[in-house]
Design an enzyme around this catalytic site. Structure first.
Site, short mmCIF file in Angstrom:
data_model
loop_
_atom_site.label_atom_id
_atom_site.label_comp_id
_atom_site.label_asym_id
_atom_site.label_seq_id
_atom_site.Cartn_x
_atom_site.Cartn_y
_atom_site.Cartn_z
N ASN A 1 0.88 -0.98 0.05
CA ASN A 1 0.11 -0.01 0.17
C ASN A 1 0.93 1.01 0.04
O ASN A 1 1.37 1.61 0.93
CB ASN A 1 -0.86 -0.15 1.32
CG ASN A 1 -1.83 1.15 1.24
OD1 ASN A 1 -1.83 2.10 0.60
ND2 ASN A 1 -2.65 1.15 2.20
N LYS B 1 3.78 0.83 2.78
CA LYS B 1 3.13 -0.05 3.80
C LYS B 1 3.18 -1.45 3.14
O LYS B 1 2.80 -1.40 2.03
CB LYS B 1 1.83 0.35 4.57
CG LYS B 1 1.78 1.49 5.28
CD LYS B 1 0.59 1.92 5.74
CE LYS B 1 0.67 3.21 6.43
NZ LYS B 1 -1.05 3.64 6.57
N ARG C 1 -2.70 -2.13 -3.37
CA ARG C 1 -3.99 -1.23 -2.97
C ARG C 1 -3.46 -0.12 -4.14
O ARG C 1 -2.78 0.47 -4.31
CB ARG C 1 -3.75 -0.70 -1.85
CG ARG C 1 -5.12 0.21 -1.56
CD ARG C 1 -5.15 0.68 -0.26
NE ARG C 1 -6.37 1.36 -0.04
CZ ARG C 1 -6.73 1.80 1.11
NH1 ARG C 1 -5.89 1.74 2.20
NH2 ARG C 1 -7.91 2.31 1.38
N HIS D 1 -12.63 3.79 -0.29
CA HIS D 1 -12.66 2.79 0.59
C HIS D 1 -13.63 1.46 0.39
O HIS D 1 -13.98 0.80 1.24
CB HIS D 1 -13.54 3.43 1.94
CG HIS D 1 -12.92 4.43 2.62
ND1 HIS D 1 -13.14 5.74 3.12
CD2 HIS D 1 -11.46 4.51 2.84
CE1 HIS D 1 -12.32 6.69 3.63
NE2 HIS D 1 -11.10 5.92 3.46
N HIS E 1 -17.03 3.90 7.63
CA HIS E 1 -15.77 3.80 7.77
C HIS E 1 -15.33 5.07 8.11
O HIS E 1 -15.06 5.93 7.52
CB HIS E 1 -15.16 3.24 6.41
CG HIS E 1 -13.67 3.30 6.38
ND1 HIS E 1 -12.99 2.37 6.16
CD2 HIS E 1 -12.58 4.37 6.34
CE1 HIS E 1 -11.43 2.28 6.15
NE2 HIS E 1 -11.56 3.82 6.42
N GLY F 1 -9.15 9.14 7.11
CA GLY F 1 -10.36 9.47 5.76
C GLY F 1 -11.59 8.68 6.51
O GLY F 1 -11.59 7.71 7.18
N ARG G 1 -9.58 16.88 5.52
CA ARG G 1 -10.41 16.92 4.51
C ARG G 1 -11.73 17.68 4.95
O ARG G 1 -12.35 16.97 5.88
CB ARG G 1 -10.48 16.00 3.37
CG ARG G 1 -9.34 15.38 2.69
CD ARG G 1 -9.35 14.12 2.17
NE ARG G 1 -8.79 12.88 2.91
CZ ARG G 1 -9.09 11.70 2.76
NH1 ARG G 1 -9.78 11.36 1.54
NH2 ARG G 1 -8.10 10.90 3.34
N ASP H 1 -6.28 14.65 14.70
CA ASP H 1 -6.41 13.13 15.63
C ASP H 1 -7.33 13.21 16.53
O ASP H 1 -7.65 13.85 17.32
CB ASP H 1 -5.04 12.95 16.10
CG ASP H 1 -5.12 11.57 16.59
OD1 ASP H 1 -5.87 11.08 17.36
OD2 ASP H 1 -4.32 10.85 16.12
N MET H 2 -8.68 12.14 16.12
CA MET H 2 -9.56 12.38 17.22
C MET H 2 -9.21 12.04 18.64
O MET H 2 -9.93 12.71 19.36
CB MET H 2 -10.71 11.11 16.46
CG MET H 2 -11.91 10.94 17.35
SD MET H 2 -12.81 12.68 17.31
CE MET H 2 -13.74 12.68 15.78
N GLY I 1 -10.20 3.15 12.45
CA GLY I 1 -9.68 3.72 13.77
C GLY I 1 -10.86 4.40 14.60
O GLY I 1 -10.66 3.70 15.68
N GLU J 1 -8.20 -4.18 5.09
CA GLU J 1 -7.80 -4.06 3.71
C GLU J 1 -6.97 -4.78 3.34
O GLU J 1 -7.11 -5.37 2.17
CB GLU J 1 -7.95 -2.44 3.44
CG GLU J 1 -9.05 -1.71 3.66
CD GLU J 1 -8.95 -0.35 4.31
OE1 GLU J 1 -8.27 -0.29 5.38
OE2 GLU J 1 -9.23 0.63 3.52
#
Ligand code: ADP
Length: 404
Positions: free
Chosen positions: A8, A15, A92, A180, A207, A211, A240, A282-283, A327, A378
């Site tokens: 990926n 990755k 991917r 996705h 998802h 993203g 985004r 970052d949440m 995530g 994925e």
């Protein structure tokens, strides 16, 4: 041991994962690694099957200036130090354009076709294709498979595929693709194991990662998605904006004097949770923050998920289940609880104890619909596709084509 390499590749990282092929085509993850900091501070990190670190090395910037160099370094490490010689590589690839509705075995013709979609996904497609090209050059007989983020959504009806713009643009490829797709495909297949009857019905999958998007599925097939022509549309994301009046883009150009490149950079990197909060993309950091703007960003994220759930439920003409993944969806009990509140009018109700344990089924006994948490995978999806294309292609024994 037969192995499959999954790649990926992004703009600054590659990755990779290695799967062993076990009896009856089962796949087991053996290695998970990445080279990040490409062109700045390259670093190879990898862990083994049980998650223990097996490599952590820094490289000088000139050793790994770009994605092909990173792929080369990762490949050498796998071959020379771990003696891993994959029988195939699955990649991917973000964009399969209007036609690819499933993964495809790669040859030079496929690469040429995928090049045409670079203009549709300029930030991702070139990086996805770079390792494909370098492996094709270095190991021409090694089978490679491209797995697309758009493919799962090619089941959309023409209504869901169009914008209200002249047909010529649609013919050129300006369509609502949705992304996705590998994650949604994995969740759809996991649901057939978890809840086979539900998997055949009307399901919304959220998802929620860096993203974020949502997919409406009927009988395990995508009928509608919140993302469209690019991965900018729909839900707000880490950086985004999600849905935005195109008039805002015109304003940025005409009133702010921004170039196309500036606008692109702004929309991909400076908006979303980061832009709205001014704190972080970052949440976890937003949830820990006491800044009112961090709270606004979270409120907006949850509100837009609720709005989009209504839109997707309309596309499905009802709702039989809701699934959280990625995530945030897999880990944030707080965001899930708040989203489920938004689903109250659709019959959703939470079991707070199950939710706080990140259980698979988090809906309460009073919920009209089951609500699930399904961790996505994925890479496993890519490995499965790669193995299945390898097994069905009309050719010689794949073992003869190992890289040596
Ligand atoms: P991607 O693969 O798109 O980079 P992920 O699916 O890993 O993204 O999701 C990243 C997001 O998940 C980040 O916003 C991160 O803060 C969030 N996340 C991960 N763990 C938690 C957690 N325990 N609580 C809240 N958010 C989390």
């Amino acid at each position: 041991m037969d192995t499959i390499l999954v790649v990926n590749a992004g703009s600054s990282s590659v990755k990779f994962q290695v799967y062993s092929v076990e009896g009856e085509g089962r796949l087991r993850r053996q290695i998970k690694g990445q080279i990040d900091g490409i062109g700045s501070r390259p670093r190879l990190r990898a862990s083994g099957a049980n998650g223990d670190p097996i490599a952590d090395r820094a490289y000088p910037i000139e050793a790994i200036p770009d994605v092909p160099a990173a792929m080369g370094t990762a490949g050498e490490w796998l071959r020379n130090e771990l003696r891993i010689h994959p029988i195939a590589v699955g990649h991917r690839v973000v964009h399969g354009g209007p036609d690819y509705d499933r993964p495809v075995l790669i040859d030079h013709g496929v690469v040429a076709r995928l090049e045409r979609f670079v203009t549709l996904a300029p930030l991702h497609q070139p990086h996805n294709l770079a390792p494909i090209r370098s492996i094709l050059a270095g190991f021409p007989t090694l089978p490679q498979v491209a797995c697309f983020d758009t493919a799962f959504h090619r089941t959309h009806s023409p209504l869901a595929d169009h914008y209200a713009i002249p047909h010529q643009l649609h013919a050129e490829g300006v369509r609502r693709y949705g992304f996705h797709g590998l994650s949604y495909e994995y969740v759809a297949s996991a649901l057939t194991q978890i809840a086979p009857e539900i998997a055949k019905r009307r399901v919304i999958v959220a998802h929620l990662g860096s993203g974020a998007s949502m997919c409406a599925m009927n009988q395990g097939r995508s009928v509608e998605s919140t993302m469209g022509f690019t991965a900018l549309d729909g839900l707000p994301m880490g950086t985004r904006p999600g849905q935005l009046d195109p008039g805002v883009v015109l304003y940025l150009i005409s009133e702010k004097g921004m170039s196309a490149a500036n606008v692109q950079n702004f929309l991909y990197r400076d908006c979303g949770l980061k832009g709205l909060s001014g704190v972080s993309n970052d949440m976890r950091e937003l949830e820990a923050s006491v800044d009112p703007k961090a709270k606004l960003a979270i409120d907006y994220f949850v509100y837009r998920i609720g709005l989009n759930a209504g839109m997707l439920a309309a596309a499905l003409q009802g709702l039989d289940a809701f699934v959280f993944t990625a995530g945030i969806g897999e880990n944030s009990a707080n965001i899930r609880a708040r989203v489920v509140e938004q689903l109250g009018w659709l019959g959703g109700a939470l079991d707070p104890a199950e939710n706080s344990r990140n259980s698979r089924l988090i809906s309460g006994s009073d919920s009209r619909i089951p609500i699930y948490v399904v961790p996505t995978d994925e890479e496993l999806m890519i490995a499965k596709h790669t193995l299945s294309l390898l097994m069905t292609r009309p050719t010689t024994n794949p073992r003869q084509e190992r890289v040596s």
